[in-house]
Design an enzyme around this catalytic site. Sequence first.
Site, mmCIF file in Angstrom:
data_model
loop_
_atom_site.group_PDB
_atom_site.id
_atom_site.type_symbol
_atom_site.label_atom_id
_atom_site.label_comp_id
_atom_site.label_asym_id
_atom_site.label_seq_id
_atom_site.Cartn_x
_atom_site.Cartn_y
_atom_site.Cartn_z
ATOM 1 N N CYS A 186 2.554 6.052 8.791
ATOM 2 C CA CYS A 186 1.708 6.373 7.631
ATOM 3 C C CYS A 186 0.859 7.614 7.968
ATOM 4 C CB CYS A 186 0.807 5.179 7.324
ATOM 5 S SG CYS A 186 -0.388 5.538 6.041
ATOM 6 N N SER A 204 1.528 -5.376 3.188
ATOM 7 C CA SER A 204 2.992 -5.394 3.308
ATOM 8 C C SER A 204 3.623 -6.537 2.514
ATOM 9 C CB SER A 204 3.381 -5.474 4.785
ATOM 10 O OG SER A 204 2.639 -6.479 5.431
ATOM 11 N N CYS A 261 0.866 -1.183 0.000
ATOM 12 C CA CYS A 261 0.000 0.000 0.000
ATOM 13 C C CYS A 261 0.905 1.236 0.000
ATOM 14 C CB CYS A 261 -0.887 0.005 1.239
ATOM 15 S SG CYS A 261 0.061 0.220 2.752
ATOM 16 N N HIS A 302 -2.073 -5.203 18.608
ATOM 17 C CA HIS A 302 -1.398 -4.619 17.444
ATOM 18 C C HIS A 302 -0.736 -3.294 17.834
ATOM 19 C CE1 HIS A 302 -0.769 -2.849 13.488
ATOM 20 N NE2 HIS A 302 -0.843 -4.084 13.019
ATOM 21 N N GLU A 333 -0.300 -0.506 16.332
ATOM 22 C CA GLU A 333 -1.058 0.719 16.008
ATOM 23 C C GLU A 333 -2.117 0.982 17.082
ATOM 24 O OE1 GLU A 333 -3.106 0.759 12.189
ATOM 25 O OE2 GLU A 333 -4.418 2.347 12.918
HETATM 26 FE FE1 F3S Z 1 -3.520 2.146 4.986
HETATM 27 FE FE2 F3S Z 1 -1.169 1.192 4.362
HETATM 28 FE FE3 F3S Z 1 -1.355 3.443 5.656
HETATM 29 S S1 F3S Z 1 -2.915 0.005 4.994
HETATM 30 S S2 F3S Z 1 -3.149 3.182 6.886
HETATM 31 S S3 F3S Z 1 -2.082 3.093 3.578
HETATM 32 S S4 F3S Z 1 0.139 1.831 6.014
#
Ligand code: F3S
Length: 282
Positions: free
Chosen positions: A96, A264, A15, A124, A126
């Site tokens: 991100c 990933s 991503c 997790h 995050e």
């Molecule tokens: Fe989405 Fe990838 Fe960011 S899954 S939140 S674009 S790290």
Amino acid sequence: MSKVKIIVSSNSGFCFGVKRALDIARAALKKKGKVYSLGPIIHNPQVVRGFSERGLKIIKNIKTAVAEDAAILVPSHGIDPKVLKNEKVICIDTTCPLVSRVQRIVKDLRRRGYLIVIVGDKKHPEVKALAGLAGRNAIVLKDRKKAGSFKPGSKKIAVVSQTTASFSTFKEILSEIAKKDFTELISFNTVCRNTIDRQKDAERIAGKVEVMLVIGGRQSANTSRLADTCRRVNRNTYHIETGKDLEKKFYNGKKRIGIATGASTPPSAIKEVVEKINEATT
Ligand code: F3S
């Protein structure tokens, strides 16, 4: 010619957030030679191994003996900013921007006195970071069942989600909370667009094929969730990490095989799986 038709989701491979994190890490390694990462930079062992060979050293804890001016990389899923507070290290932040956005929302909600419900997996990184930012006024809920038994104890409720949570789980939890007693209920759909599109496309393909392969790290929560999403429409769904995990039953006598990946998963992993299936069925 192979008799198997392989349908690869157009929403596969890295991503945008993962690509960005890897670019930042590459540049930092080039400049500094040695960089520490607080936990794996992304949840893919093959990619992490490649970076480790180039000088990236993974540490679990900032208290691990690192030199005062060591370069510490914050992974794409972010960390609780408190972890780095008062540390005399050089912080290279690969969080991100979409994760940073949820962090900002949570900080604001805390300031405004909401009970903050975080939809996601409490183990997790995050979610741990979001819970740290939310403070004592936070609860993590992972599914509808947990939401059903949750007693808010506050009338002002705000709901956010882990960026890689399942969008349908987010909606289910929201509808459970809406049945509770509250004076105010607000929600932020913070599941990232890439995750939603990835889940939708994988589910669509899984419904059209005999076997669905979901490629990604075993520790990658978003890959496991993607496999769960596909399994709901196709029980012949398998989570594999690389081409080495392919089994004959996945392709022997099959006409249509679907492929989706976690956020990933490198494009090389998809190529390897497709080539191995083609070789075995030609
Ligand atoms: Fe989405 Fe990838 Fe960011 S899954 S939140 S674009 S790290």
